[in-house]
Scaffold this motif. Structure first.
Motif, PDB file in Angstrom:
ATOM      1  N   TRP A 253       0.845  -1.211   0.000  1.00 19.76           N
ATOM      2  CA  TRP A 253       0.000   0.000   0.000  1.00 19.76           C
ATOM      3  C   TRP A 253       0.873   1.251   0.000  1.00 19.76           C
ATOM      4  N   LYS A 254       1.929   1.230   0.796  1.00 17.09           N
ATOM      5  CA  LYS A 254       2.828   2.393   0.820  1.00 17.09           C
ATOM      6  C   LYS A 254       3.405   2.656  -0.558  1.00 17.09           C
ATOM      7  N   LEU A 255       3.593   1.557  -1.308  1.00 18.73           N
ATOM      8  CA  LEU A 255       4.146   1.699  -2.662  1.00 18.73           C
ATOM      9  C   LEU A 255       3.059   1.957  -3.703  1.00 18.73           C
ATOM     10  N   GLY A 256       1.846   2.176  -3.233  1.00 19.76           N
ATOM     11  CA  GLY A 256       0.769   2.511  -4.162  1.00 19.76           C
ATOM     12  C   GLY A 256       0.186   1.315  -4.899  1.00 19.76           C
ATOM     13  N   VAL A 257       0.507   0.105  -4.432  1.00 22.47           N
ATOM     14  CA  VAL A 257      -0.051  -1.095  -5.068  1.00 22.47           C
ATOM     15  C   VAL A 257      -1.400  -1.395  -4.423  1.00 22.47           C
ATOM     16  N   LEU A 258      -2.410  -1.636  -5.272  1.00 27.70           N
ATOM     17  CA  LEU A 258      -3.777  -1.820  -4.771  1.00 27.70           C
ATOM     18  C   LEU A 258      -4.020  -3.248  -4.287  1.00 27.70           C
ATOM     19  N   ALA A 259      -3.206  -3.691  -3.322  1.00 29.91           N
ATOM     20  CA  ALA A 259      -3.368  -5.056  -2.793  1.00 29.91           C
ATOM     21  C   ALA A 259      -4.757  -5.205  -2.220  1.00 29.91           C
ATOM     22  N   LYS A 260      -5.465  -6.250  -2.659  1.00 34.89           N
ATOM     23  CA  LYS A 260      -6.879  -6.353  -2.305  1.00 34.89           C
ATOM     24  C   LYS A 260      -7.221  -7.661  -1.579  1.00 34.89           C
ATOM     25  N   THR A 261      -6.976  -8.794  -2.225  1.00 42.55           N
ATOM     26  CA  THR A 261      -7.400 -10.049  -1.598  1.00 42.55           C
ATOM     27  C   THR A 261      -6.212 -10.900  -1.173  1.00 42.55           C
ATOM     28  N   LYS A 262      -6.430 -11.711  -0.145  1.00 46.28           N
ATOM     29  CA  LYS A 262      -5.422 -12.682   0.277  1.00 46.28           C
ATOM     30  C   LYS A 262      -6.137 -13.891   0.838  1.00 46.28           C
ATOM     31  N   HIS A 263      -5.636 -15.064   0.514  1.00 46.72           N
ATOM     32  CA  HIS A 263      -6.246 -16.277   1.071  1.00 46.72           C
ATOM     33  C   HIS A 263      -5.321 -17.471   0.914  1.00 46.72           C
ATOM     34  N   ASN A 264      -5.665 -18.554   1.611  1.00 47.79           N
ATOM     35  CA  ASN A 264      -4.943 -19.803   1.449  1.00 47.79           C
ATOM     36  C   ASN A 264      -5.377 -20.439   0.133  1.00 47.79           C
ATOM     37  N   GLU A 265      -4.442 -21.078  -0.553  1.00 46.96           N
ATOM     38  CA  GLU A 265      -4.772 -21.753  -1.804  1.00 46.96           C
ATOM     39  C   GLU A 265      -4.940 -23.256  -1.557  1.00 46.96           C
ATOM     40  N   VAL A 266      -5.042 -24.014  -2.653  1.00 50.13           N
ATOM     41  CA  VAL A 266      -5.363 -25.435  -2.551  1.00 50.13           C
ATOM     42  C   VAL A 266      -4.319 -26.257  -1.790  1.00 50.13           C
ATOM     43  N   ALA A 267      -3.044 -26.043  -2.110  1.00 47.06           N
ATOM     44  CA  ALA A 267      -1.992 -26.877  -1.523  1.00 47.06           C
ATOM     45  C   ALA A 267      -1.620 -26.383  -0.130  1.00 47.06           C
ATOM     46  N   PRO A 268      -1.096 -27.282   0.718  1.00 46.87           N
ATOM     47  CA  PRO A 268      -0.614 -26.814   2.018  1.00 46.87           C
ATOM     48  C   PRO A 268       0.501 -25.792   1.814  1.00 46.87           C
ATOM     49  N   ALA A 269       0.517 -24.770   2.631  1.00 39.57           N
ATOM     50  CA  ALA A 269       1.533 -23.714   2.568  1.00 39.57           C
ATOM     51  C   ALA A 269       1.471 -22.872   1.293  1.00 39.57           C
ATOM     52  N   GLN A 270       0.345 -22.979   0.550  1.00 40.16           N
ATOM     53  CA  GLN A 270       0.200 -22.173  -0.667  1.00 40.16           C
ATOM     54  C   GLN A 270      -0.831 -21.065  -0.437  1.00 40.16           C
ATOM     55  N   HIS A 271      -0.515 -19.889  -0.973  1.00 40.87           N
ATOM     56  CA  HIS A 271      -1.363 -18.723  -0.743  1.00 40.87           C
ATOM     57  C   HIS A 271      -1.503 -17.894  -2.016  1.00 40.87           C
ATOM     58  N   GLU A 272      -2.397 -16.912  -1.947  1.00 46.82           N
ATOM     59  CA  GLU A 272      -2.587 -16.037  -3.114  1.00 46.82           C
ATOM     60  C   GLU A 272      -2.789 -14.596  -2.667  1.00 46.82           C
ATOM     61  N   ILE A 273      -2.282 -13.692  -3.477  1.00 48.25           N
ATOM     62  CA  ILE A 273      -2.556 -12.262  -3.265  1.00 48.25           C
ATOM     63  C   ILE A 273      -2.972 -11.672  -4.609  1.00 48.25           C
ATOM     64  N   ALA A 274      -3.994 -10.820  -4.589  1.00 50.29           N
ATOM     65  CA  ALA A 274      -4.420 -10.189  -5.840  1.00 50.29           C
ATOM     66  C   ALA A 274      -4.683  -8.707  -5.602  1.00 50.29           C
ATOM     67  N   PRO A 275      -4.295  -7.877  -6.564  1.00 49.83           N
ATOM     68  CA  PRO A 275      -4.586  -6.449  -6.456  1.00 49.83           C
ATOM     69  C   PRO A 275      -5.874  -6.111  -7.195  1.00 49.83           C
ATOM     70  N   ILE A 276      -6.331  -4.901  -7.031  1.00 47.20           N
ATOM     71  CA  ILE A 276      -7.381  -4.393  -7.913  1.00 47.20           C
ATOM     72  C   ILE A 276      -6.687  -4.050  -9.237  1.00 47.20           C
ATOM     73  N   PHE A 277      -7.330  -4.348 -10.345  1.00 49.22           N
ATOM     74  CA  PHE A 277      -6.669  -4.174 -11.642  1.00 49.22           C
ATOM     75  C   PHE A 277      -6.287  -2.723 -11.940  1.00 49.22           C
ATOM     76  N   SER A 278      -5.222  -2.547 -12.725  1.00 51.19           N
ATOM     77  CA  SER A 278      -4.808  -1.221 -13.218  1.00 51.19           C
ATOM     78  C   SER A 278      -4.437  -1.342 -14.693  1.00 51.19           C
ATOM     79  N   THR A 279      -3.976  -0.265 -15.260  1.00 50.85           N
ATOM     80  CA  THR A 279      -3.515  -0.331 -16.644  1.00 50.85           C
ATOM     81  C   THR A 279      -2.357  -1.326 -16.707  1.00 50.85           C
ATOM     82  N   THR A 280      -2.218  -1.951 -17.844  1.00 48.84           N
ATOM     83  CA  THR A 280      -1.288  -3.076 -17.939  1.00 48.84           C
ATOM     84  C   THR A 280       0.142  -2.695 -17.584  1.00 48.84           C
TER      85      THR A 280
END
Ligand code: ADP
Ligand code: MG
Length: 693
Positions: A253-280
């Motif tokens: 966030w300090k770097l201006g990245v629109l970090a939005k979602t975070k959650h555990n993924e399918v595999a043990p010790a696997q996770h995901e982070i997604a931002p809100i979309f921006s221009t490519t």
């Protein structure tokens, strides 16, 4: 964060619009804004003032250095730092930063892969400021996003062609929109990348040479508990991981990245982070930053972040879903079905353009996700298959089918189309039962390309998507130019495209064997591995596309193909050597030692007149497997003699000779792991790595 005020910290390390506005004279701010928004050329006198304001801001925020931050063809980022110091006559220093230093840099970066480009043209590479992506502060340096080109303008990086592909989309999409009487200032593409990753305890990771050197485990028997229980996906986040994620978000966030979602993924010790979309372009820079921050912050928590596509065999790998769309500067999303029929004709035409692009250039899309790491993922029953196809969702597929059949499509001048397109259902709501097995799925107002690997830069992927869609939009504009009745002609053309390219649409289970057979019947590509896919990047058809859309020159395509192939070959080379080292220096000695323990035990029992037939059986099995291990080490050793042929043929050699030898060695070693006592095994096992996080 103490007080939880995200809005306050968001962008605090970014030289963003509010900061510019507050620190620049009005006219300078205005002309910089024009450059940022409309891409107009920037005057050096403007750059001079901007540089000074940037420097003051950076110094106030504790910076001592600045760096031109660029993205060489390695897919990583690169930086070389210069301090702001300028000597004075009285042997002191002042802090200075000129417009020229902001606009252009000359890193002596001759060791980056250029595929021979620099040798051919000019030894030096130059970096050029990209004002459309904001400068930011990291570790006491002012980071300036830049392009990296040779003196004669050949691109040496991933940002420049991405910007060129943006220009191509802008031009082509505006031509099509003009046919509908729309004249937006700009059309841009947007991306929201979903980033998957694994966390592993850092101390354990450091005990494994394979993780240390290659980012994936080259050995490792299946753990007693894998991912069969499905208890990790969206599960409760462990405390240590939650603390890590919180710090990642704050840093981003300090770097201006629109970090939005975070959650555990399918595999043990696997996770995901997604931002809100921006221009490519910005999304691509931000995804690079996200990967960096994940690595850096993990370290603060005694963790290590694995971005590799397949750190563990038999466990789901990590991808990076690339959500892509196009939209106008007026805020219209061009892949969003409208409420009114006339808008829907335009939507259907843009949809048709994407369908045609994916079908015509499925080979290039496949190449865009071809890496040594991703080869372990694509085609396994966890990620989309290597066959590129598209999924439209039930409702949109039904509309397209109806249009193709011609049923209900009536056209009367002035009255537009009846049924079918007249009342497109609210497709955005139809995203719940999405087909997770499809590589390229429509999800309401965008396409989700699910094949990219977790470690890839998204620049290369979106260069291809932008280029191929620009091409089909250009063809469509060529055909419809001069149309007297655009609604009718556009709809007819869209229907024709739906019919001509229906083979690329597949709504069934992409993991099934039936689909592989069906896809072959349809004449779709099934390029299983990187060496199979890579030659398609340098075909005449591909060169024609990229040169026509002014994304790459002929020589840039060829050198880039070579670099990508070399990257695969180098990866396999290091994996092979690492494997040999581990097998010879760690696994074999452990097996010998443990066998000796068992045989000594048998001998001492025998001396006492004891009989131990089962133990003897075990010793026999250990001896046979250890012998087998040595044979397989020899075979892989012999394979290190790589033939002196061109890069594409070397790629085939790694695939056909080296990989099977690696697999064979691993199989024996993994079997040994299951019968050698844990205290003898030389490095942490899958259970340790996956569950001690
Ligand atoms: P899911 O996991 O359900 O696919 P997520 O919410 O995790 O969805 O991620 C979806 C991503 O798509 C987010 O980054 C989101 O901002 C992005 N996205 C949403 N709309 C668009 C769009 N029109 N163009 C590009 N990306 C989009
Ligand atoms: Mg997701």
């Amino acid at each position: 964060m103490e007080n939880g005020n995200v809005a306050e910290i968001f962008g605090e390390k970014v030289f963003n619009l509010p900061t510019m506005k507050a620190r620049l004279p009005k006219d300078i701010y205005k002309s910089l804004l024009k450059t940022i928004n409309d891409g107009s050329k920037l005057d050096i006198s403007v750059a001079e003032v901007v540089a000074n304001a940037m420097k003051d801001w950076a110094l106030e925020n504790g910076c001592t250095h600045y760096t031109h931050w660029f993205q060489p063809m390695t897919g990583l980022t690169a930086e070389k730092h210069d301090s702001f110091i300028q000597p004075t006559d009285d042997r002191t220093v002042i802090m200075e930063f000129s417009g020229k230093e902001l606009v252009m840099g000359e890193p002596d970066a001759s060791s980056f892969p250029s595929g021979g480009l620099r040798a051919t043209f000019e030894a030096r590479g130059y970096t050029a400021w990209d004002p459309t992506s904001f400068a930011f502060i990291k570790d006491h340096s002012l980071y300036i996003p830049t392009s990296f080109v040779s003196y004669t303008g050949e691109v040496l990086d991933k940002k420049t062609p991405l910007l060129r592909s943006e220009a191509a989309i802008d031009k082509a999409a505006r031509r099509v929109l003009a046919l509908f009487g729309k004249f937006p200032k700009r059309v841009v593409s947007y991306v929201g990348p979903e980033q998957e990753y694994f966390l592993v305890d850092k101390k354990l990771r450091n005990k494994r040479k394979d993780l240390l050197l290659t980012g994936r485990t080259l050995f490792g028997a299946k753990p007693a508990k894998g991912q069969e229980m499905d208890d990790h996906y969206f599960g409760q986040i462990k405390e240590r991981v939650a603390a890590f994620m919180q710090e990642v978000d704050e840093e981003l966030w300090k770097l201006g990245v629109l970090a939005k979602t975070k959650h555990n993924e399918v595999a043990p010790a696997q996770h995901e982070i997604a931002p809100i979309f921006s221009t490519t372009n910005i999304s691509s820079d931000h995804n690079q930053l996200t990967m960096e921050v994940l690595k850096k912050v993990a370290d603060h928590h005694g963790l290590y972040c694995l971005l590799h596509e397949k750190p563990y065999e038999g466990i789901n790998g990590s991808g990076k879903h690339n959500n892509w769309s196009i939209g106008t500067s007026d805020g219209e999303l061009l892949l969003k079905p409208g409420k009114k029929p006339e808008e829907n004709v335009q939507f259907l035409l843009f949809l048709a353009a994407v369908i045609k692009a994916v079908d015509d250039y499925a080979d290039l899309l496949r190449v865009s996700v071809a890496t040594a790491g991703n080869d372990h993922r694509l085609g396994a029953n966890e990620a989309p298959p290597a066959i590129i196809s598209m999924y439209l969702g039930d409702q949109l597929a039904a509309v397209v089918d109806q249009l193709k059949s011609g049923k209900g499509v009536k056209y009367e001048a002035g009255k537009l189309i009846e049924t079918g397109v007249e009342s497109l259902p609210d497709i955005e709501k139809d995203t719940t039962d999405r087909n997770r097995t499809s590589p390229f799925a429509f999800t309401g107002n965008r396409f989700e390309f699910r094949a990219p690997g977790s470690r890839q830069s998204i620049a290369g992927i979106n260069i291809v998507i932008n280029a191929i869609v620009s091409e089909t939009l250009t063809e469509i504009a060529d055909q419809l130019d001069g149309s007297k009745d655009i609604s009718k002609d556009a709809l007819e053309l869209a229907i024709k495209i739906f019919k001509d390219h229906e083979r690329i649409i597949f709504n069934g289970n992409g993991y099934s064997d039936e689909w592989v057979a069906e896809a072959e019947k349809r004449g779709l590509y099934n390029l299983k591995t990187t060496p199979d896919a890579m030659p398609y990047f340098v075909t005449q058809k591909s060169i024609d596309l990229f040169t026509k859309q002014e994304v790459f020159t002929d020589v840039e395509v060829k050198t880039r193909g070579e670099i990508m192939m070399e990257d695969y070959n180098n990866t396999l080379h290091f994996e092979m050597l690492t494997m040999l080292e581990m097998a010879k220096q760690e696994i074999l000695p452990a097996c010998l030692k443990y066998t000796k323990f068992v045989t000594d035990d048998i001998a001492s029992k025998k001396a006492l007149g004891l009989n131990a037939p089962k133990e003897l059986e075990k010793a026999q099995r250990l001896t046979e497997l250890t012998e087998d291990l040595m044979i397989k080490i020899d075979t892989l050793d012999a394979a290190t003699d790589v033939p002196d042929v061109d890069v594409y043929a070397v790629g085939m050699y790694y695939k056909d000779t080296v990989l099977p030898a690696m697999d064979a060695l691993r199989e024996t070693a993994d079997t040994l792991e299951t019968i050698v006592a844990k205290e003898y095994w030389p490095f942490p096992t899958y259970t340790d790595l996956l569950y001690l996080v």
